[in-house]
Motif scaffolding. Structure first.
Motif, PDB file in Angstrom:
ATOM      1  N   ILE A 187       0.991  -1.190  -0.328  1.00 52.69           N
ATOM      2  CA  ILE A 187      -0.312   0.858   0.057  1.00 52.69           C
ATOM      3  C   ILE A 187       0.968   1.590  -0.013  1.00 52.69           C
ATOM      4  CG2 ILE A 187      -1.973   1.228   1.076  1.00 52.69           C
ATOM      5  CD1 ILE A 187      -2.719  -1.259   2.979  1.00 52.69           C
ATOM      6  N   LEU A 188       0.419   2.319  -0.925  1.00 50.27           N
ATOM      7  CA  LEU A 188       1.690   4.112  -1.114  1.00 50.27           C
ATOM      8  C   LEU A 188      -0.352   4.394  -0.677  1.00 50.27           C
ATOM      9  CD1 LEU A 188       3.168   5.267  -1.463  1.00 50.27           C
ATOM     10  CD2 LEU A 188       3.223   5.587  -3.510  1.00 50.27           C
ATOM     11  N   VAL A 189       0.076   4.921   0.531  1.00 59.69           N
ATOM     12  CA  VAL A 189      -1.294   5.406   0.945  1.00 59.69           C
ATOM     13  C   VAL A 189      -0.171   7.710   1.215  1.00 59.69           C
ATOM     14  CG1 VAL A 189      -0.312   5.158   3.720  1.00 59.69           C
ATOM     15  CG2 VAL A 189      -2.794   6.318   3.217  1.00 59.69           C
ATOM     16  N   VAL A 190      -1.477   8.011   0.826  1.00 60.98           N
ATOM     17  CA  VAL A 190      -1.334  10.155   1.202  1.00 60.98           C
ATOM     18  C   VAL A 190      -1.948  10.527   2.198  1.00 60.98           C
ATOM     19  CG1 VAL A 190      -1.403  12.035   0.219  1.00 60.98           C
ATOM     20  CG2 VAL A 190       0.017  10.476  -1.044  1.00 60.98           C
ATOM     21  N   ASP A 191      -2.406  10.713   3.850  1.00 55.42           N
ATOM     22  CA  ASP A 191      -3.464  10.882   3.746  1.00 55.42           C
ATOM     23  C   ASP A 191      -3.070  11.781   5.389  1.00 55.42           C
ATOM     24  OD1 ASP A 191      -6.215   9.388   4.679  1.00 55.42           O
ATOM     25  OD2 ASP A 191      -6.083  10.814   6.509  1.00 55.42           O
ATOM     26  N   LYS A 192      -3.953  12.541   5.933  1.00 60.61           N
ATOM     27  CA  LYS A 192      -3.607  13.463   7.053  1.00 60.61           C
ATOM     28  C   LYS A 192      -3.470  12.902   8.044  1.00 60.61           C
ATOM     29  CE  LYS A 192      -7.449  16.229   7.539  1.00 60.61           C
ATOM     30  NZ  LYS A 192      -8.612  18.110   7.669  1.00 60.61           N
ATOM     31  N   ASP A 193      -4.357  12.149   8.252  1.00 60.94           N
ATOM     32  CA  ASP A 193      -4.462  11.516   9.692  1.00 60.94           C
ATOM     33  C   ASP A 193      -2.432  10.484  10.107  1.00 60.94           C
ATOM     34  OD1 ASP A 193      -4.618   9.969  11.935  1.00 60.94           O
ATOM     35  OD2 ASP A 193      -6.769   8.999  11.040  1.00 60.94           O
ATOM     36  N   VAL A 194      -2.051  11.218  10.624  1.00 61.90           N
ATOM     37  CA  VAL A 194      -0.954  11.024  10.502  1.00 61.90           C
ATOM     38  C   VAL A 194      -0.504  10.317  11.870  1.00 61.90           C
ATOM     39  CG1 VAL A 194       1.351  11.687  11.462  1.00 61.90           C
ATOM     40  CG2 VAL A 194       0.223  13.596   9.940  1.00 61.90           C
ATOM     41  N   THR A 195      -1.247  10.101  12.988  1.00 60.61           N
ATOM     42  CA  THR A 195      -1.481   9.131  14.343  1.00 60.61           C
ATOM     43  C   THR A 195      -1.653   8.035  13.219  1.00 60.61           C
ATOM     44  OG1 THR A 195      -2.803  11.002  14.440  1.00 60.61           O
ATOM     45  CG2 THR A 195      -2.290   9.236  16.124  1.00 60.61           C
ATOM     46  N   ALA A 196      -2.764   7.759  12.475  1.00 57.12           N
ATOM     47  CA  ALA A 196      -2.797   6.028  11.645  1.00 57.12           C
ATOM     48  C   ALA A 196      -1.898   5.625  11.334  1.00 57.12           C
ATOM     49  CB  ALA A 196      -4.328   6.198  11.273  1.00 57.12           C
ATOM     50  N   LEU A 197      -1.300   7.106  10.595  1.00 58.91           N
ATOM     51  CA  LEU A 197      -0.155   6.587   9.236  1.00 58.91           C
ATOM     52  C   LEU A 197       1.054   5.633  10.082  1.00 58.91           C
ATOM     53  CD1 LEU A 197      -0.347   9.034   6.790  1.00 58.91           C
ATOM     54  CD2 LEU A 197      -1.157   6.748   6.487  1.00 58.91           C
ATOM     55  N   ARG A 198       0.785   6.298  11.491  1.00 56.79           N
ATOM     56  CA  ARG A 198       2.305   5.921  11.717  1.00 56.79           C
ATOM     57  C   ARG A 198       2.282   4.605  12.720  1.00 56.79           C
ATOM     58  NH1 ARG A 198       2.988  11.373  16.172  1.00 56.79           N
ATOM     59  NH2 ARG A 198       5.109  11.879  14.590  1.00 56.79           N
ATOM     60  N   SER A 199       0.661   4.654  13.015  1.00 56.18           N
ATOM     61  CA  SER A 199       1.048   2.897  13.482  1.00 56.18           C
ATOM     62  C   SER A 199       0.404   1.675  12.282  1.00 56.18           C
ATOM     63  CB  SER A 199      -0.812   2.776  14.373  1.00 56.18           C
ATOM     64  OG  SER A 199      -1.779   2.783  13.692  1.00 56.18           O
ATOM     65  N   LEU A 200       0.433   2.306  11.644  1.00 55.71           N
ATOM     66  CA  LEU A 200       0.306   1.707   9.653  1.00 55.71           C
ATOM     67  C   LEU A 200       1.822   1.460   9.277  1.00 55.71           C
ATOM     68  CD1 LEU A 200      -2.118  -0.633   8.512  1.00 55.71           C
ATOM     69  CD2 LEU A 200      -2.127   2.089   6.828  1.00 55.71           C
ATOM     70  N   ALA A 201       2.310   2.115   9.058  1.00 51.48           N
ATOM     71  CA  ALA A 201       3.257   2.546   7.484  1.00 51.48           C
ATOM     72  C   ALA A 201       4.771   2.170   8.066  1.00 51.48           C
ATOM     73  CB  ALA A 201       3.854   4.050   7.662  1.00 51.48           C
ATOM     74  N   ASP A 202       5.577   1.596   7.004  1.00 51.42           N
ATOM     75  CA  ASP A 202       6.258   0.547   7.309  1.00 51.42           C
ATOM     76  C   ASP A 202       7.658   2.077   6.907  1.00 51.42           C
ATOM     77  OD1 ASP A 202       5.562  -2.401   7.868  1.00 51.42           O
ATOM     78  OD2 ASP A 202       4.830  -1.283   5.586  1.00 51.42           O
ATOM     79  N   ARG A 203       7.581   2.572   6.382  1.00 50.38           N
ATOM     80  CA  ARG A 203       8.743   3.613   5.406  1.00 50.38           C
ATOM     81  C   ARG A 203       7.424   4.899   5.600  1.00 50.38           C
ATOM     82  NH1 ARG A 203      12.492   1.703   2.356  1.00 50.38           N
ATOM     83  NH2 ARG A 203      12.085  -0.237   2.306  1.00 50.38           N
ATOM     84  N   HIS A 204       8.319   5.628   5.604  1.00 53.43           N
ATOM     85  CA  HIS A 204       7.562   7.594   5.008  1.00 53.43           C
ATOM     86  C   HIS A 204       8.083   8.259   4.633  1.00 53.43           C
ATOM     87  CE1 HIS A 204       4.432   6.573   8.864  1.00 53.43           C
ATOM     88  NE2 HIS A 204       6.066   6.694   9.554  1.00 53.43           N
ATOM     89  N   VAL A 205       8.357   8.889   3.689  1.00 54.76           N
ATOM     90  CA  VAL A 205       8.830  10.275   2.487  1.00 54.76           C
ATOM     91  C   VAL A 205       7.492  11.335   2.950  1.00 54.76           C
ATOM     92  CG1 VAL A 205       8.723  10.883   0.163  1.00 54.76           C
ATOM     93  CG2 VAL A 205       9.886   8.203   1.226  1.00 54.76           C
ATOM     94  N   ILE A 206       8.530  11.983   3.133  1.00 48.60           N
ATOM     95  CA  ILE A 206       7.793  14.027   3.236  1.00 48.60           C
ATOM     96  C   ILE A 206       8.605  14.918   2.356  1.00 48.60           C
ATOM     97  CG2 ILE A 206       8.180  16.122   4.918  1.00 48.60           C
ATOM     98  CD1 ILE A 206       8.156  13.718   7.425  1.00 48.60           C
ATOM     99  N   LEU A 207       7.401  15.730   1.788  1.00 47.82           N
ATOM    100  CA  LEU A 207       7.809  16.015   0.859  1.00 47.82           C
ATOM    101  C   LEU A 207       7.600  17.188   0.719  1.00 47.82           C
ATOM    102  CD1 LEU A 207       5.905  14.355  -2.224  1.00 47.82           C
ATOM    103  CD2 LEU A 207       8.224  14.866  -1.956  1.00 47.82           C
ATOM    104  N   GLU A 208       8.364  18.185   0.138  1.00 50.56           N
ATOM    105  CA  GLU A 208       8.341  20.562   0.626  1.00 50.56           C
ATOM    106  C   GLU A 208       8.061  20.662  -0.547  1.00 50.56           C
ATOM    107  OE1 GLU A 208       8.304  21.518   4.874  1.00 50.56           O
ATOM    108  OE2 GLU A 208      10.022  22.925   3.866  1.00 50.56           O
ATOM    109  N   LYS A 209       7.534  21.431  -0.964  1.00 48.07           N
ATOM    110  CA  LYS A 209       7.951  22.235  -2.698  1.00 48.07           C
ATOM    111  C   LYS A 209       8.526  21.257  -3.722  1.00 48.07           C
ATOM    112  CE  LYS A 209       7.423  27.055  -0.920  1.00 48.07           C
ATOM    113  NZ  LYS A 209       8.714  27.475  -0.427  1.00 48.07           N
ATOM    114  N   GLY A 210       8.108  19.652  -3.813  1.00 49.48           N
ATOM    115  CA  GLY A 210       8.709  18.914  -4.559  1.00 49.48           C
ATOM    116  C   GLY A 210      10.079  18.250  -4.227  1.00 49.48           C
ATOM    117  N   HIS A 211      10.229  18.860  -3.574  1.00 48.19           N
ATOM    118  CA  HIS A 211      11.684  17.443  -2.791  1.00 48.19           C
ATOM    119  C   HIS A 211      11.470  16.876  -1.671  1.00 48.19           C
ATOM    120  CE1 HIS A 211      13.638  20.511  -5.028  1.00 48.19           C
ATOM    121  NE2 HIS A 211      13.216  20.884  -4.684  1.00 48.19           N
ATOM    122  N   VAL A 212      12.263  15.873  -1.356  1.00 44.49           N
ATOM    123  CA  VAL A 212      11.708  15.295  -0.577  1.00 44.49           C
ATOM    124  C   VAL A 212      12.595  15.698   0.166  1.00 44.49           C
ATOM    125  CG1 VAL A 212      12.825  13.009   1.023  1.00 44.49           C
ATOM    126  CG2 VAL A 212      12.082  13.300  -1.631  1.00 44.49           C
TER     127      VAL A 212
END
Ligand SMILES: Nc1ncnc2c1ncn2[C@@H]1O[C@H](COP(=O)(O)OP(=O)(O)OP(=O)(O)O)[C@@H](O)[C@H]1O
Ligand SMILES: Nc1ncnc2c1ncn2[C@@H]1O[C@H](COP(=O)(O)OP(=O)(O)OP(=O)(O)O)[C@@H](O)[C@H]1O
Ligand SMILES: [Mg+2]
Ligand SMILES: [Mg+2]
Lengths: 234, 333, 308, 365, 250
Positions: A187-212
């Motif tokens: 699964i690849l997921v975009v969501d604003k529910d950070v709490t839920a994502l934290r417990s679910l995801a194995d890896r994270h990428v944060i973007l800012e202005k098109g850059h990682v």
């Protein structure tokens, strides 16, 4: 399974994405995070071959899925390769009934069938003959999720799939995703529910202005729990 | 300091941009103003009458673009207004009320009434439904004109004289009529240009894209659209009055659906909603048809594909292409 | 007017309606369902008729000519799709109008240049050449019955295709949001190409069938194109059922209008005025019908739900 | 110096067949004249009015102003003539119509610069009316398209016909399906159909009329409906049907026989009245140019020479009335299949001898 | 408290067999934020459509600013000072961000039947627009064509448009949906300040926002109001918890 390397993209010549890399392994859940307008959806569009449809283009980088090169491929080919998309803003087919929305693009060969989806979202079954345009916002969102599941994808891509869903349903979806993950679904997921994502995801990428601007796995996040809040400016 | 500088330069930029925006039209008007002179040298009345027809269609196309380009109302019955104006002129001249001072107000009243009545009904619909219901009203007027036996039926009505202007016989000279039409054209161009930038135009354009939103903001979309419909109708009606005088002939074919279709073609070819679109579209279409048809009777074999190519490769229409040229020139200058 | 005559005229009206539906069928699919304003539908109809005439000249056999004409119409449709139309699906409706108008001019002129301006005919196939006695003194050709059957068959086929097959769903979905259909794994361009080709073939089919009743001449589809649009609009864009009912309605109103308008006017006016007003009114009737329908139902009789 | 003749006819779309015949006829005559009239070279310019009044006007202007032609030959259709009539005659250029002969310019609006070599439009139907009267027909069914020319025919028909017109029906222009009209014919007690259905409409009517079996019950009389432009499509369905006009290909004069043979040899189709009138128009102009010795500057002289019509018309007797419309014979025709398999109209009987139209009286010329 | 600015009395609306609004009586008083929550498809948006005039109720009356507006057109209600946001973003995609909001300001400042003069040059409108854009944090994007904003940015624009109408009451349909956490947080602050001047009817699934803002909460299930009261009462209501909030909410 999915490997994105140095992906760049632009809209009408204006660059919007710069050298974004990201990967999702078999049975993994990865997230894309970032504030509004930072390029999450653009990353997904670029990966899915959907840039031309919105007046944009992929300008560099590579997309590989299950070993096959899908860079610049037409979006139907990407989807056929086994990626199921729940797009931002639902985009259900307005003139089709609920049931038609589900079966029109369905593909066999997995656990999801009409019955399964209806059990997951009983509300959809209640409204199955109604034109999708006349559904409530949340119902449309359920439909968009159901529609993607019906393609029985190996990789499920969710772009703000819980937007507009009632808390109860949202919680249920997170639970279900966790379950799917355990069953080996990527699964690849975009969501604003950070709490839920934290417990679910194995890896994270944060973007800012098109850059990682940050990447890491669940452990990294645990080690530095404030990183997300820092980058998301909370 | 820096702010002031920026303001000054951007202000200057704006002026040149404004000029750039109307440059193609100014060029066309300048050339048209020389028309009668050119006619002395070449073609005579053939050229002037061709240019007059071109200008009259341009007026109608400009008015139609107010509907299509700004309002999203694709009227497939716009020629009805030209025909209405032409028939008012034709009938009044035949009946001996030949003065423009009487004909013009009458034509304006007739166009307004027709626009209000048919517009109010048509504007209940939108999109392709609007296209077809305006076609329906156009056709009704067409068949009505065709059955006006007293005024020539479908054979049309030959006008044995042109209108007078406050009793003076000014229009019997092609040159006077020519410049009257040119002035009207420039007026129409300026009027629509002003409308588009005004508060009214802004509401109209917004309603084209998202009527529900505009309605929720507190604007009665219907009223704005109807107003635009009436303005455009009256403009076309005035063009019709002049057209009857120019051709000295009125016939139902003036308001046939094919004519309405041609007007749409002009607008689209020129570039919908662009400042100079309808004008360039009308000029190009008439010039092209005339040139090609003088080369071969099978000119449509060339003209058809040419239209297709224009759509495929000049996506913003002729005015879009012209604007790009002007922008390039400006940058170089 | 006698009851018999009235009944016959009702029959004639329905018959005309089915014929109109047949002619509008391809357009219903391409414009109504797929959402592409194809003004070239009328010339595709003409092309079908001319092809049938040409192939009949070679084969001297109606069915063979028909099959060949259909294949050729399909080929021409696909060629047009490949060269022109596929670049216009995502463009403004009016760009489609302009481009397809260009195609009309070209094909009409080409037909005239190749086949000449005089009307041509396609003979009725021998095995359908007879007629039966409808009422005393009036024969009804079997061929017309065959055309009606064909029209009904096409209506049923289209209805099932559009409403009840996956292809139909995908086309409807693609009309609203082609990118999304593609993003869910369907090659929408190929699908549109197939549908467009099929639409061209339906137009050609109508042309072939109409040729023995009507005359084959350049521009023969131009007026019918407008009527086809009228039918689709009255029925509600996107609805096959609507188009079918609207076609019958238009056929009836037009036929009865032509029969009755003048007589009706005689009730109000003197004979010569009635002769003047009646036919003019009869010509207007289908437009009055359309305006009236749209007045009360601004999106036609059976609008597709969820249309924006 | 050369003579310039501009022809303005309809060449676009199906009605283009009529203009095409006109042009072919004119060209054949020109060829026979060796490309010269009155010893001078002829420049022959053909323009297509596209059956659109404003195009007709523009082309007429271009012929007059740009090409400075001496004669404009046009038009086929009355509504095109109305559009160009004023500018052409006002420029004092001779306008010679090879077909359109509306009543508008036959009476008080007749014009010194305007000539018609065909007929006054109503005359063909006057012929039918006269014939029907003489044949003792009591009940007639009239059918025409709903436009001015159609209404003129009805008026023409009634001029000599005193029987009852049981039904006078007008269909939309370009009408396709005649089922409803045919049902009405079948239900009526009319003895004969009198119809005016030019072009494709005529093709469709004839076929559908025949298919409905009405041909066995009712006579089919017409003008402009079964002629050499439509017969190739109507074929057997039209055989035996009647027409009426000023000429037929089988008219027995030496000139006409030669013309039909030459025409068919050159163009490969049977000439109709339009071709004949095109040919005659060329011969008329030639005669006038010869009469004035090639000097076209004296308009009055040219007019007098035209009016004299000093040429042998393919239709035999031919002269101009005071309104510059012809005085000529009219015939009842019938469609026949020739031995070579082609179809043509043939003369049944002469209905009028040296017949003039009824509007000439009010022409001040 | 003074008399309510908005009052619904016994509204009914059904779509065929489906009852979407079932005898709803509800009001909005000056100075308050009244939140309306309920499961997906409960009829919240349908209710807002009726309030704003997009849909006509089958029965019942709607009063706004002391007037019966049940039969008024949407634009008439907007002119009375009712501003709404749409759950499914509704902006003018071809206009710039600034022009979108300036148009909203134009609606409330004098007649728009002005055929001359450049609307774009009216500073009063532009200033008002910039103010609204600043509130939602979109001022930097003011010259961007609205259609090319990201989804979340469009949601913010949607709100700015409603704010620029200088309304007497705000009817917001899921304003936080699609917004990022930062944007949501900012919005909560803004609305909290605003509600004392402009009462707000808030439909929202973001419970953080609802409990931070609402003075009163009503719960809609199958078109019916099943509970109405102070936020704390609602949060504790077992029926609401099982129908909507879920057991672990708190
Ligand atoms: N169709 C488009 N045309 C032009 N620019 C676009 C388009 N879509 C997005 N952009 C721009 O690209 C940038 C990134 O947008 P994107 O949609 O990827 O953001 P996002 O991270 O998904 O934001 P959100 O959380 O709001 O959905 C934004 O600046 C946006 O304005
Ligand atoms: N035009 C319509 N025709 C038929 N049913 C409709 C129509 N509009 C809405 N509905 C149905 O009415 C119900 C209420 O819809 P509404 O949009 O009001 O829900 P909602 O409470 O806003 O839900 P959400 O929280 O998901 O936005 C839904 O089940 C929907 O499917
Ligand atoms: Mg996004
Ligand atoms: Mg909702």
């Amino acid at each position: 399974m999915l490997v994105i390397e140095d992906l760049s993209a632009s809209y009408a010549g204006a660059p919007a994405l710069f050298d974004v890399s990201l990967s999702v392994g078999e049975g993994e859940v990865a997230t894309l995070m970032g504030r509004n307008g930072m390029g999450k959806t653009t990353t997904i569009r670029a990966m899915m071959g959907m840039m031309p449809g919105v007046g944009g283009a992929v300008t560099g980088g590579r997309v590989q899925f299950k070993g096959a090169d899908l860079t610049g491929a037409a979006s139907y080919r990407v989807a056929k390769a086994g990626i199921g998309l729940v797009p931002e803003g639902r985009q259900v087919f307005p003139t089709l009934s609920v049931e038609e929305n589900l079966i029109a693009t369905a593909r066999d060969g997995g656990r999801w069938s009409l019955g399964e989806v209806y059990t997951f979202f009983p509300r959809l079954q209640e409204r199955k003959t109604q034109a999708a345009a006349q559904l409530s916002g949340g119902e449309q969102q359920m439909l968009a999720i159901g529609r993607a599941l019906m393609t029985n994808p190996t990789l499920l891509v969710l772009d703000e799939a819980t937007e507009g869903l009632a808390p109860l349903i949202r919680a249920e979806i997170w639970e279900r995703l966790a379950e799917l993950k355990r069953a080996g679904q990527s699964i690849l997921v975009v969501d604003k529910d950070v709490t839920a994502l934290r417990s679910l995801a194995d890896r994270h990428v944060i973007l800012e202005k098109g850059h990682v601007v940050w990447r890491g796995d669940a452990k990294d996040l645990e080690a530095d729990p404030d990183v997300v809040d820092r980058y998301l400016h909370l | 300091m820096k702010d002031a500088l920026e303001q000054a330069t951007s202000g200057g930029g704006k002026v040149s941009r404004d000029w750039g925006a109307i440059a193609p039209a100014v060029l066309v008007f300048a050339l048209l103003a020389l028309g009668p002179l050119a006619a002395e040298a070449y073609g005579g009345a053939y050229l002037t009458s061709l240019l007059m027809r071109m200008m009259l269609l341009a007026i109608a196309a400009i008015s139609l673009d107010l509907l299509i380009g700004q309002g999203g109302m694709v009227s497939f019955g716009h020629a009805a207004f030209i025909g209405l104006g032409a028939y008012v002129a034709g009938i009044m001249i035949t009946e001996g009320a030949a003065d423009l001072a009487m004909i013009l107000p009458m034509a304006i009243v007739a166009s307004t009434v027709f626009a209000v009545v048919t517009g109010a009904i048509s504007l209940r619909t939108s999109g392709v439904y609007f296209i077809m219901i305006t076609l329906a009203f156009g056709q009704m007027l067409f068949f009505t004109a065709s059955s006006l036996s007293a005024y020539g039926g479908d054979d049309g009505l030959t006008l044995w004289e042109r209108s007078t202007v406050f009793g003076f016989d000014l229009l019997s000279s092609n040159v006077t009529l020519y410049y009257l039409i040119l002035v009207t054209l420039i007026g129409a161009y300026a009027l629509v240009g002003a409308l588009v930038g005004s508060r009214f135009g802004r509401v109209l354009r917004a309603a084209k894209e998202n009527p529900t939103r505009v309605e929720a903001l507190g604007f009665s979309v219907f009223s704005y659209r109807l107003t635009a419909y009436v303005i455009a109708g009256v403009m076309a009606g005035v063009a019709g009055v002049l057209m009857a005088n120019q051709a000295e002939f009125v016939s139902p074919s003036t308001l046939a659906w094919q004519r309405s279709g041609e007007l749409i073609i002009m607008v689209v070819l020129g570039g919908m909603g662009l400042r100079n679109g309808a004008l360039l579209g009308a000029v190009a279409l008439v010039a092209l048809e005339e040139t090609l048809s003088s080369i071969t009777h099978d000119w449509r074999l060339i003209f058809g594909p040419l239209l297709v190519l224009t759509v495929l490769y000049a996506k913003t229409g002729l005015a879009g292409v012209a604007d790009a040229w002007v922008a390039r020139l400006w940058r170089r200058a | 007017m006698s009851t018999t005559l009235l009944l016959i005229q009702l029959l004639n009206g329905l018959q005309l309606g089915v014929l109109l539906f047949l002619i509008a069928a391809g357009l219903t699919l391409v414009f109504g369902v797929m959402g592409f304003i194809n003004l070239a539908h009328g010339v595709q109809y003409m092309v079908g008729a001319y092809l049938a005439v040409a192939f009949y000249g070679v084969t001297e056999h109606f069915l063979a000519a028909m099959v060949l004409a259909l294949l050729a119409a399909l080929a021409i449709g696909l060629a047009l799709e490949f060269l022109v139309f596929r670049r216009l699906y995502h463009r403004d409706h009016l760009d489609q109008v302009l481009a397809t108008f260009g195609v009309i001019l070209f094909l009409n002129q080409a037909a005239k240049t190749i086949f000449g301006p005089t009307p041509l005919i396609l003979p009725t196939p021998e095995w359908l050449d007879g007629s039966f006695l409808l009422v005393e003194g009036l024969l009804y050709p079997w061929y017309r019955i065959a055309v009606i059957v064909a029209g009904l068959a096409v209506a049923a086929l289209l209805y099932v295709l559009v409403r009840h097959t996956k292809v139909g769903m995908l086309v409807r979905a693609g009309a609203a949001n082609p990118q999304m259909v593609s993003a869910l794994g369907v090659d929408i361009e190929r699908l549109f190409m197939i549908v467009f080709g099929f639409g061209a073939m339906l137009a050609g089919f109508a042309g072939v069938l109409a040729a023995p009743i009507f005359s084959v001449e350049p521009g023969m589809g131009d007026d019918l194109l407008i009527v086809a649009f009228v039918v689709i609009i009255i029925g509600g864009i996107g609805s096959i059922k609507g188009a079918f009912i609207a076609a019958l309605l238009v056929g009836l109103v037009d036929t009865l209008g032509r029969t009755l308008a003048t007589d009706a006017m005689k009730l109000f006016f003197d004979v010569s005025s009635a002769n003047q007003i009646g036919p003019a009114l009869a010509s207007m009737l289908i437009y009055i019908l359309m305006a009236a329908v749209l007045f009360f139902r601004p999106t036609g009789l059976f609008p597709a739900k969820g249309m924006a | 110096e050369s003579i310039k003749v501009g022809m303005l006819v309809t060449l676009s779309g199906p009605p283009g067949a009529l203009g095409g015949q006109s042009r072919d006829g004119f060209q054949l005559a020109l060829e026979e004249l060796g490309g010269k009239m009155g010893g001078q070279d002829v420049e022959f310019i053909v323009e297509d009015d596209e059956l659109k009044p404003e195009v007709a006007l523009s082309k007429a202007n271009s012929l007059i102003e740009r090409d400075s032609v001496d004669f404009v030959v046009g038009t086929i259709f009355s509504n095109m003539l109305a559009a160009v009539f004023k500018p052409v005659t006002q420029s004092e250029t001779f306008l010679i119509s090879p077909n359109a002969g509306p009543s508008t310019f036959a009476g008080k609006n007749c014009n010194p610069y305007f000539f018609v070599t065909s007929y006054q439009n109503n005359q063909n139907f006057e012929t039918l009316g006269k014939y029907a009267e003489a044949a003792g027909i009591k009940k007639a069914f009239f059918l025409a398209p709903n436009y001015q020319a159609g209404r003129d025919q009805a008026e023409g028909f009634r001029k000599h016909f005193t029987g009852e017109v049981v039904e006078e029906l007008y269909t939309p222009l370009g009408h396709k399906d005649f089922s409803a009209e045919i049902a009405q014919m079948a239900a009526s007690d009319a003895e004969a159909l009198f119809t005016f259905m030019p072009g494709g409409m005529g093709v469709r009517l004839v076929k559908q009329f025949r298919a409905a079996g009405l041909a066995d019950r009712m006579k089919f009389y017409s003008a402009f409906t079964v002629d050499e432009t439509t017969l190739p499509a109507q074929q057997d369905d039209a055989v035996g049907f009647f027409g009426a006009t000023n000429w037929a290909p089988n008219l027995d004069t030496p000139q006409n026989k030669a013309f039909v043979a030459a025409f068919e040899a050159k163009y490969g189709y049977v000439p109709g009245g339009y071709a004949m009138q095109g040919y005659d128009t060329a011969m008329l102009i030639n005669a006038a140019v010869e009469a004035v010795g090639g000097d076209l500057s004296d308009k009055d002289a040219v007019r007098a020479a035209l009016k004299a019509a000093d040429f042998t018309s393919l239709r035999g007797d031919f002269s101009f009335n005071n309104n510059h419309y012809p005085v000529q014979d009219f015939y009842l025709l019938q469609v026949a299949k020739r031995d070579d398999g082609k179809y043509q109209t043939e003369i049944v009987e002469k209905v009028f001898d040296d017949y003039a139209d009824g509007f000439a009286e009010s022409c001040p010329m | 408290m003074s008399s309510p600015i908005l009052r619904l009395a016994g509204l009914h609306k059904s779509f065929g067999a489906l009852v979407a609004t079932d005898n709803v009586t509800l009001d909005l008083s000056p100075g308050e934020c009244h939140a309306l929550i309920g499961p997906n498809g409960a009829g919240k948006t349908t209710l807002i459509h009726q309030i704003s005039g997009v849909l006509k109720p089958d029965a019942g009356r709607i009063f706004f600013a002391e007037q019966d507006v049940t039969d008024a057109a949407p634009h008439e209600r907007a002119q009375l000072g009712m501003a709404r946001s749409f759950q499914i973003t509704s902006i003018i995609p071809g206009f710039t961000v600034l022009e979108n909001v300036a148009l909203a300001a134009q609606a409330r400042s004098g007649s728009s039947f002005r055929f001359f003069g450049r609307a774009k040059a009216e500073t009063a409108l532009n200033d008002a627009a910039i103010q609204a854009l600043t509130i939602v944090g979109l001022e930097a994007r003011r010259d961007t064509v609205a259609g090319s904003l990201s989804h979340g940015e469009k949601r913010s624009l949607e709100l700015a448009i409603a704010l620029a109408m200088a309304p007497k009451a705000l009817i917001l349909d899921e304003p936080m949906a699609g917004m990022g956490r930062e944007e949501s947080a900012r919005l909560i602050t803004t609305l909290r300040e605003l509600k004392s001047r402009v009462p707000i009817l808030l439909v929202e699934h973001d419970m953080e926002a609802v409990f931070a803002l609402a003075d009163r909460v009503s719960v809609l299930v199958y078109g019916r109001v099943i509970a109405s009261g102070a936020p704390e009462e609602i949060r504790a209501d077992p029926e609401v918890r099982s129908a909507y909030l879920g057991e672990d909410a708190a």
